[in-house]
Design a protein around this motif. Structure first.
Motif, PDB file in Angstrom:
ATOM      1  N   UNK A   4       0.713  -1.241   0.155  1.00  0.00           N
ATOM      2  CA  UNK A   4      -0.167   0.109   0.009  1.00  0.00           C
ATOM      3  C   UNK A   4       1.004   1.253   0.076  1.00  0.00           C
ATOM      4  N   UNK A   5       1.762   1.129   0.718  1.00  0.00           N
ATOM      5  CA  UNK A   5       2.795   2.374   0.659  1.00  0.00           C
ATOM      6  C   UNK A   5       3.294   2.742  -0.936  1.00  0.00           C
ATOM      7  N   UNK A   6       3.650   1.421  -1.450  1.00  0.00           N
ATOM      8  CA  UNK A   6       3.954   2.016  -2.936  1.00  0.00           C
ATOM      9  C   UNK A   6       2.885   2.310  -3.895  1.00  0.00           C
ATOM     10  N   UNK A   7       1.662   1.946  -3.583  1.00  0.00           N
ATOM     11  CA  UNK A   7       0.445   2.470  -4.138  1.00  0.00           C
ATOM     12  C   UNK A   7       0.126   3.820  -3.937  1.00  0.00           C
ATOM     13  N   UNK A   8       0.344   4.136  -2.489  1.00  0.00           N
ATOM     14  CA  UNK A   8       0.445   5.449  -2.015  1.00  0.00           C
ATOM     15  C   UNK A   8       1.538   6.431  -3.135  1.00  0.00           C
ATOM     16  N   UNK A   9       2.600   5.975  -3.146  1.00  0.00           N
ATOM     17  CA  UNK A   9       3.644   6.614  -4.122  1.00  0.00           C
ATOM     18  C   UNK A   9       3.390   6.842  -5.389  1.00  0.00           C
ATOM     19  N   UNK A  10       2.750   5.665  -6.210  1.00  0.00           N
ATOM     20  CA  UNK A  10       2.851   5.709  -7.720  1.00  0.00           C
ATOM     21  C   UNK A  10       1.518   5.354  -8.251  1.00  0.00           C
ATOM     22  N   UNK A  11       0.346   5.279  -7.076  1.00  0.00           N
ATOM     23  CA  UNK A  11      -0.951   4.935  -7.834  1.00  0.00           C
ATOM     24  C   UNK A  11      -1.084   3.768  -8.573  1.00  0.00           C
ATOM     25  N   UNK A  12      -1.625   3.832  -9.803  1.00  0.00           N
ATOM     26  CA  UNK A  12      -1.646   2.545 -10.689  1.00  0.00           C
ATOM     27  C   UNK A  12      -0.482   2.540 -11.679  1.00  0.00           C
TER      28      UNK A  12
END
Length: 340
Positions: free
Chosen positions: A160-168
């Motif tokens: 989720x941290x990665x998705x918070x940074x880069x979205x999709x």
């Protein structure tokens, strides 16, 4: 909580993306990495562009357990092999002289290269699948993988941290929360003597026990050291201003800033009445370095969402056991020094 790891088909899909020059975020035991083909200058350029990372700041090559580290380097010294036998798979990166056929882009233009073999099962499955694909063309399938976040920001320890940074925008393999929680130890062996460039879970004492000599510790005086991931003075920073201070200095600030919402990370024995103050968002600091490291980046990300004006963190003991956590906190605080 039970973690459902990616299926074999999902691993193969991610390996195919790497093979096509695309980026894949993947879990390791330290933090999540933003991976690309380490032998493709184009893929490496995509990593730098996605992160906003300076092109002269090297990235670490992640290898499958069955891969040959000698493929990536000019030579594999005896000390390097001893450390590989002792700590791989695991959170130790070795800096060695880069083999001529490995692109300079992965090293930020330097003649050295950082290599490691992570222990997380999802990372190993992905690296092995990519390695198998590249063997047919005579290559080894290493994955360049800096932390999967915008450059200088807090590293990600969950998907989720990665998705918070880069979205999709980035394909993410979810392997649960990272167990170590901070980046790998980086040990330089490229100059004929061992030098610690970035402290981590593998300690200087453990390294000395294997190779029979203590590594040179980072003290700012090693002018010939190669550039390495995560060694800039200001790094790993939240967006909320952060100060790292002795508790006596923190207490003075808390008394002065009574009208401002402040986050306080300290030992309960130090915090005393401030743990219950109306304007203080208190977080009890873990008492041991492993627990502190494991939760550090998640804590900093949570405090960014806590609607506080600044984060005050109690300074930790200046002992070798705390060297890695002190390193990360010091670099996070350095990002805000000019503002004070």
């Amino acid at each position: 909580m039970t973690i459902i790891y990616p299926s074999a088909a999902q691993i193969d899909e991610a390996a195919a993306l790497l093979d096509a020059g695309e980026l894949v975020a993947f879990p390791t035991e330290t933090v999540y990495g933003l991976g690309g083909d380490a032998e493709s200058p184009d893929a490496i350029a995509r990593i730098y562009a996605a992160k906003g990372r300076p092109a002269n700041h090297p990235v670490i090559v992640h290898l499958a357990p069955e891969a040959d580290p000698g493929y990536w380097v000019r030579e594999l010294p005896a000390d390097a092999q001893k450390l590989i036998d002792a700590f791989w798979p695991g959170p130790l990166t070795l800096i060695l002289k880069r083999a001529a056929h490995i692109p300079a882009a992965v090293s930020g233009g330097q003649d050295s290269v950082g290599v490691r073999c992570p222990s997380h099962p999802v990372a190993q499955q992905l690296l092995s699948a990519f390695h198998a694909r590249r063997l047919a063309s005579g290559k080894q399938g290493g994955v360049a993988g800096p932390s999967a976040n915008r450059f200088g920001h807090v590293s990600p320890t969950t998907a989720q941290h990665v998705r918070d940074e880069f979205g999709g925008a980035v394909h993410v393999l979810d392997g649960g929360a990272a167990d170590v929680g901070i980046e790998s130890t980086i040990l330089d062996l490229s100059r004929g003597f061992p030098a610690l460039l970035r402290p981590g879970h593998v300690s200087p004492r453990e390294i000395a026990d294997v190779i029979g000599v203590a590594p040179k510790l980072p003290d700012g005086s090693d002018a010939t050291a190669p550039r390495a991931s995560g060694t800039l003075k200001a790094h790993y920073a939240p967006r909320t201003p952060l100060l790292l201070l002795p508790f006596s200095s923190i207490e003075a600030m808390l008394r002065r800033d009574g009208g401002r919402k402040i986050a306080l990370v300290a030992r309960p024995s130090s915090a005393g009445e401030w743990a219950r103050a109306a304007h203080v968002h208190f977080v009890a600091a873990p008492e041991d370095p492993q627990s502190y490291a494991r939760g550090l980046y998640g804590l900093l990300r949570a405090l960014d969402r806590a609607n506080v004006e600044r984060i005050l963190i109690e300074k930790l003991p200046e002992t070798v056991e705390w060297i890695a956590v002190n390193d990360r906190l010091g670099r996070a605080a350095a990002a805000f020094e000019a503002e004070e």
